[in-house]
Design a protein around this motif. Sequence first.
Motif, PDB file in Angstrom:
ATOM      1  N   GLY A  86       0.816  -1.214   0.000  1.00 26.80           N
ATOM      2  CA  GLY A  86       0.000   0.000   0.000  1.00 26.80           C
ATOM      3  C   GLY A  86       0.845   1.257   0.000  1.00 26.80           C
ATOM      4  O   GLY A  86       0.451   2.285  -0.570  1.00 26.80           O
ATOM      5  N   SER A  87       2.023   1.199   0.621  1.00 26.42           N
ATOM      6  CA  SER A  87       2.913   2.371   0.647  1.00 26.42           C
ATOM      7  C   SER A  87       3.382   2.739  -0.756  1.00 26.42           C
ATOM      8  O   SER A  87       3.590   3.920  -1.056  1.00 26.42           O
ATOM      9  CB  SER A  87       4.113   2.096   1.542  1.00 26.42           C
ATOM     10  N   LYS A  90       0.422   4.540  -2.377  1.00 25.39           N
ATOM     11  CA  LYS A  90       0.293   5.882  -1.805  1.00 25.39           C
ATOM     12  C   LYS A  90       1.383   6.808  -2.334  1.00 25.39           C
ATOM     13  O   LYS A  90       1.125   7.977  -2.645  1.00 25.39           O
ATOM     14  CB  LYS A  90       0.362   5.812  -0.275  1.00 25.39           C
ATOM     15  N   SER A 152      -2.477  11.213   7.834  1.00 21.12           N
ATOM     16  CA  SER A 152      -3.154  11.031   6.554  1.00 21.12           C
ATOM     17  C   SER A 152      -4.636  10.755   6.779  1.00 21.12           C
ATOM     18  O   SER A 152      -5.024  10.117   7.758  1.00 21.12           O
ATOM     19  CB  SER A 152      -2.520   9.877   5.786  1.00 21.12           C
ATOM     20  N   ARG A 153      -5.457  11.226   5.859  1.00 21.77           N
ATOM     21  CA  ARG A 153      -6.882  10.898   5.899  1.00 21.77           C
ATOM     22  C   ARG A 153      -7.218   9.758   4.943  1.00 21.77           C
ATOM     23  O   ARG A 153      -8.380   9.467   4.683  1.00 21.77           O
ATOM     24  CB  ARG A 153      -7.711  12.143   5.565  1.00 21.77           C
ATOM     25  N   SER A 155      -5.993   5.648   3.808  1.00 27.93           N
ATOM     26  CA  SER A 155      -5.210   4.445   4.077  1.00 27.93           C
ATOM     27  C   SER A 155      -5.303   3.517   2.876  1.00 27.93           C
ATOM     28  O   SER A 155      -6.408   3.220   2.397  1.00 27.93           O
ATOM     29  CB  SER A 155      -5.730   3.724   5.325  1.00 27.93           C
ATOM     30  N   SER A 157      -4.598  -0.214   1.430  1.00 24.39           N
ATOM     31  CA  SER A 157      -4.256  -1.600   1.732  1.00 24.39           C
ATOM     32  C   SER A 157      -3.240  -2.092   0.698  1.00 24.39           C
ATOM     33  O   SER A 157      -3.064  -1.491  -0.364  1.00 24.39           O
ATOM     34  CB  SER A 157      -5.503  -2.486   1.689  1.00 24.39           C
ATOM     35  N   VAL A 189      -9.003   1.352  -0.648  1.00 27.11           N
ATOM     36  CA  VAL A 189      -8.538   2.648  -0.169  1.00 27.11           C
ATOM     37  C   VAL A 189      -9.596   3.172   0.800  1.00 27.11           C
ATOM     38  O   VAL A 189     -10.751   3.376   0.406  1.00 27.11           O
ATOM     39  CB  VAL A 189      -8.354   3.650  -1.329  1.00 27.11           C
ATOM     40  N   TYR A 191     -11.001   6.120   3.375  1.00 26.52           N
ATOM     41  CA  TYR A 191     -10.885   7.570   3.522  1.00 26.52           C
ATOM     42  C   TYR A 191     -11.874   8.067   4.569  1.00 26.52           C
ATOM     43  O   TYR A 191     -12.893   7.435   4.848  1.00 26.52           O
ATOM     44  CB  TYR A 191     -11.115   8.269   2.180  1.00 26.52           C
TER      45      TYR A 191
END
Length: 264
Positions: A86-87, A90, A152-153, A155, A157, A189, A191
């Motif tokens: 996920g990083s 992002k 962060s708002r 995330s 996966s 994702v 939010y």
Amino acid sequence: MQRYRTQYTERNKPGLEGAIEIEMEVVSDYLHVGSGVYDIEILKPLDNIQQLVESALKGSIPDLSGYFSPVTHEMAKYGEKLVIPGSTVKGLVRTRLELSIPNSCYVVSRNSNSSSEVYKRIFRNPRHKYSDKFPEQVCPVCDLLGNAGLASRVSFSDLVMTQGKAEFVNVYNEYYESAVKGSKFRGKVLYHSFNNVDLGMLLYGMGFRIKGGKLEGKIMLMGRFKYSDRRFGRVRFSLVKGEYVNALNEFIKKYNPLDFNEEW
């Protein structure tokens, strides 16, 4: 020069919360996103190791080709399935938004000793970019995705392979585990505290554009060799369900973002 800011207090207001299920397809021949794990096998004992070391110290490079297997680089896995962290997703989204939204932050964490001509040709040099600390205000990208002092708002996966396979591909005499063309990965994702513009920004960062009144994912570059080997690094996102044309329209209307053709 206009600079966009969002007050810290605004992000605490109640807003939209939810999850978007996304699918990512590999559209190039291969995709390698490294896990940091690599392997090398000793093929025969180094009985004469002392002789080899002494030879190397004298400036003579020993031939070790028969002693070790080629290096293999693995992709990340969850159990037996390949995943895209996920990083990584992002990071892709943040980079595209920082490059697209005029006068947003352009976060640079280190100096590079080299640069890619392909990268510069695709994205050009960002104009009017800066990286400051804002004690009271924050740019829209940091407000959405956070920074060193702001949560962060959103995330992301990990994206788990649901279709396709991986092969080890020889690049520069090393082997890279790579998802092949047509492989698909799925994830979510999450939010919160969103409005429609925030939602549109998130979608824009994942490469969604409006075509024929519907959302369509553009080709984006990801992973190793994306700027150096045409066989690698092209992906496209799609929505598993849901339609958010209005949200994307509102974001585009507010920020008039730049766009880039990543299909070099």
